[in-house]
Design a protein around this motif. Structure first.
Motif, mmCIF file in Angstrom:
data_model
loop_
_atom_site.group_PDB
_atom_site.id
_atom_site.type_symbol
_atom_site.label_atom_id
_atom_site.label_comp_id
_atom_site.label_asym_id
_atom_site.label_seq_id
_atom_site.Cartn_x
_atom_site.Cartn_y
_atom_site.Cartn_z
ATOM 1 N N ILE A 80 -5.025 -11.947 -52.053
ATOM 2 C CA ILE A 80 -4.706 -12.788 -50.895
ATOM 3 C C ILE A 80 -3.261 -12.560 -50.479
ATOM 4 O O ILE A 80 -2.958 -12.402 -49.288
ATOM 5 N N ARG A 81 -2.357 -12.512 -51.448
ATOM 6 C CA ARG A 81 -0.949 -12.237 -51.136
ATOM 7 C C ARG A 81 -0.790 -10.840 -50.534
ATOM 8 O O ARG A 81 -0.016 -10.637 -49.594
ATOM 9 N N GLU A 82 -1.528 -9.867 -51.078
ATOM 10 C CA GLU A 82 -1.473 -8.514 -50.528
ATOM 11 C C GLU A 82 -1.957 -8.505 -49.077
ATOM 12 O O GLU A 82 -1.378 -7.825 -48.212
ATOM 13 N N ALA A 83 -3.012 -9.268 -48.808
ATOM 14 C CA ALA A 83 -3.549 -9.348 -47.444
ATOM 15 C C ALA A 83 -2.543 -9.978 -46.492
ATOM 16 O O ALA A 83 -2.405 -9.549 -45.331
ATOM 17 N N MET A 84 -1.810 -10.993 -46.955
ATOM 18 C CA MET A 84 -0.818 -11.637 -46.100
ATOM 19 C C MET A 84 0.298 -10.672 -45.722
ATOM 20 O O MET A 84 0.817 -10.707 -44.602
ATOM 21 N N VAL A 85 0.671 -9.791 -46.665
ATOM 22 C CA VAL A 85 1.687 -8.775 -46.362
ATOM 23 C C VAL A 85 1.195 -7.854 -45.243
ATOM 24 O O VAL A 85 1.934 -7.531 -44.303
ATOM 25 N N ILE A 86 -0.068 -7.434 -45.339
ATOM 26 C CA ILE A 86 -0.654 -6.560 -44.313
ATOM 27 C C ILE A 86 -0.700 -7.284 -42.972
ATOM 28 O O ILE A 86 -0.328 -6.733 -41.925
ATOM 29 N N LEU A 87 -1.163 -8.525 -42.978
ATOM 30 C CA LEU A 87 -1.290 -9.295 -41.736
ATOM 31 C C LEU A 87 0.071 -9.561 -41.100
ATOM 32 O O LEU A 87 0.200 -9.535 -39.872
ATOM 33 N N GLU A 88 1.080 -9.801 -41.934
ATOM 34 C CA GLU A 88 2.418 -10.030 -41.381
ATOM 35 C C GLU A 88 2.991 -8.738 -40.820
ATOM 36 O O GLU A 88 3.629 -8.740 -39.765
ATOM 37 N N ARG A 89 2.754 -7.634 -41.503
ATOM 38 C CA ARG A 89 3.203 -6.332 -40.997
ATOM 39 C C ARG A 89 2.611 -6.040 -39.626
ATOM 40 O O ARG A 89 3.272 -5.484 -38.742
ATOM 41 N N ASP A 90 1.348 -6.439 -39.426
ATOM 42 C CA ASP A 90 0.656 -6.170 -38.177
ATOM 43 C C ASP A 90 0.884 -7.242 -37.130
ATOM 44 O O ASP A 90 0.268 -7.214 -36.052
ATOM 45 N N GLY A 91 1.760 -8.222 -37.426
ATOM 46 C CA GLY A 91 2.115 -9.231 -36.428
ATOM 47 C C GLY A 91 1.071 -10.297 -36.208
ATOM 48 O O GLY A 91 1.071 -10.958 -35.166
ATOM 49 N N ILE A 92 0.178 -10.492 -37.170
ATOM 50 C CA ILE A 92 -0.895 -11.474 -37.017
ATOM 51 C C ILE A 92 -0.506 -12.816 -37.621
ATOM 52 O O ILE A 92 -0.928 -13.874 -37.135
ATOM 53 N N VAL A 93 0.301 -12.805 -38.682
ATOM 54 C CA VAL A 93 0.783 -14.033 -39.307
ATOM 55 C C VAL A 93 2.292 -13.916 -39.536
ATOM 56 O O VAL A 93 2.867 -12.841 -39.412
ATOM 57 N N PHE A 94 2.919 -15.043 -39.863
ATOM 58 C CA PHE A 94 4.332 -15.032 -40.230
ATOM 59 C C PHE A 94 4.549 -16.012 -41.375
ATOM 60 O O PHE A 94 3.759 -16.948 -41.574
ATOM 61 N N THR A 95 5.601 -15.771 -42.146
ATOM 62 C CA THR A 95 5.895 -16.584 -43.331
ATOM 63 C C THR A 95 7.077 -17.505 -43.067
ATOM 64 O O THR A 95 8.093 -17.075 -42.515
ATOM 65 N N ARG A 96 6.924 -18.757 -43.462
ATOM 66 C CA ARG A 96 8.034 -19.697 -43.473
ATOM 67 C C ARG A 96 8.424 -19.922 -44.927
ATOM 68 O O ARG A 96 7.596 -20.355 -45.727
ATOM 69 N N TYR A 97 9.639 -19.623 -45.234
ATOM 70 C CA TYR A 97 10.111 -19.650 -46.621
ATOM 71 C C TYR A 97 9.841 -21.015 -47.252
ATOM 72 O O TYR A 97 10.215 -22.061 -46.714
ATOM 73 N N HIS A 98 9.141 -20.990 -48.394
ATOM 74 C CA HIS A 98 8.794 -22.189 -49.165
ATOM 75 C C HIS A 98 7.826 -23.126 -48.427
ATOM 76 O O HIS A 98 7.586 -24.246 -48.885
ATOM 77 N N ARG A 99 7.276 -22.672 -47.325
ATOM 78 C CA ARG A 99 6.359 -23.545 -46.570
ATOM 79 C C ARG A 99 4.969 -22.938 -46.399
ATOM 80 O O ARG A 99 4.010 -23.658 -46.190
ATOM 81 N N GLY A 100 4.867 -21.627 -46.441
ATOM 82 C CA GLY A 100 3.552 -21.018 -46.342
ATOM 83 C C GLY A 100 3.473 -19.939 -45.280
ATOM 84 O O GLY A 100 4.481 -19.517 -44.701
ATOM 85 N N VAL A 101 2.240 -19.495 -45.029
ATOM 86 C CA VAL A 101 1.963 -18.440 -44.054
ATOM 87 C C VAL A 101 1.210 -19.062 -42.886
ATOM 88 O O VAL A 101 0.273 -19.842 -43.079
ATOM 89 N N TYR A 102 1.595 -18.678 -41.670
ATOM 90 C CA TYR A 102 1.051 -19.290 -40.464
ATOM 91 C C TYR A 102 0.579 -18.221 -39.479
ATOM 92 O O TYR A 102 1.070 -17.092 -39.487
ATOM 93 N N VAL A 103 -0.359 -18.610 -38.626
ATOM 94 C CA VAL A 103 -0.890 -17.693 -37.617
ATOM 95 C C VAL A 103 0.129 -17.535 -36.487
ATOM 96 O O VAL A 103 0.641 -18.523 -35.954
ATOM 97 N N GLU A 104 0.425 -16.274 -36.158
ATOM 98 C CA GLU A 104 1.299 -15.988 -35.026
ATOM 99 C C GLU A 104 0.613 -16.430 -33.724
ATOM 100 O O GLU A 104 -0.604 -16.629 -33.693
ATOM 101 N N PRO A 105 1.383 -16.582 -32.635
ATOM 102 C CA PRO A 105 0.761 -16.904 -31.348
ATOM 103 C C PRO A 105 -0.368 -15.936 -31.017
ATOM 104 O O PRO A 105 -0.191 -14.717 -31.088
#
Length: 234
Positions: free
Chosen positions: A57-82
């Motif tokens: 799941i963490r590996e997938a979040m890295v891929i999704l963030e690289r592709d601009g689909i999600v973004f990370t808020r430090y200590h708060r979690g991963v969120y869907v980009e616009p």
């Protein structure tokens, strides 16, 4: 808001890597409106639904963030980009431009074996039942894969893979006519055969701009993205 997952045990992993299955799942949730812009990604819920550990799941979040689909808020979690009409159209335009480089090179440096396979696949695409959406997506993906392998550099292929990951999901929500899809791929192939790289690249970009607009129309009709239909969308 966090989207509620379907009951545990209802999903199956169909990709070679578990992290890729997670990527598919999250992208599908976005395209179906289960996850919206700004929603927090619930890692535990994904693990329960897919039956996977936190590592993929963490590996997938890295891929999704690289592709601009999600973004990370430090200590708060991963969120869907616009996720809106402009971002979808931009993605299709970028992919169309990148793919245009590949088909231009293939036209200028023809590969007879690749061209023969493209002829076969485009003919098969033309003959397939328009109702067989999964098969159409598979054929389109196969056509582009051959074009990119034959015409793109290693670096360009990596960029194309990154942008093309959401395409199978996007085309499930298009209202595009099958005949338009066939015509677009045949135009690119004809330009490749003629050795006209500029025309091949132009047709590819036009195809993806039209495809992006059709996906936006389809998602608007389903209420997945906001905004009234543009003139001529109906």
């Amino acid at each position: 808001m966090t989207a509620e997952p379907p009951p545990a045990g209802t999903r199956r992993l169909v990709r070679r890597k578990t992290s890729e299955a997670v990527v598919d799942y999250v992208v599908e949730q976005i395209f179906t409106g289960q996850l919206r812009s700004g929603d927090r990604i619930d890692h535990d819920a994904i693990g329960d639904v897919l039956g996977v550990s936190r590592l993929p799941i963490r590996e997938a979040m890295v891929i999704l963030e690289r592709d601009g689909i999600v973004f990370t808020r430090y200590h708060r979690g991963v969120y869907v980009e616009p996720f809106d009409a402009d971002s979808i159209v931009d993605d299709f335009q970028i992919l169309g431009l990148l793919s245009g480089v590949a088909v231009r090179r293939l036209a200028e440096h023809p590969d007879d074996e690749a061209i023969a396979e493209l002829r076969r696949l485009v003919d098969e695409l033309a003959a397939v039942d328009p109702a067989e959406n999964d098969r159409i997506i598979q054929l389109v993906y196969g056509i582009m894969t051959i074009e990119h392998r034959a015409g793109a550099s290693r670096r360009l292929r990596a960029q194309l893979r990154a942008y093309a990951g959401f395409i199978p999901h996007a085309f499930r929500y298009t209202d595009r006519d099958h005949a338009d899809t066939v015509r677009a791929h045949r135009q690119v192939l004809d330009a490749i055969v003629a050795g006209d790289g500029e025309r091949a690249a132009r047709h590819r970009l036009e195809d993806f701009l039209d495809a992006g607009a059709s996906v936006v129309r389809g998602l608007r009709k389903r209420g997945v993205i906001d905004g009234a239909e543009e003139p001529g969308d109906a």
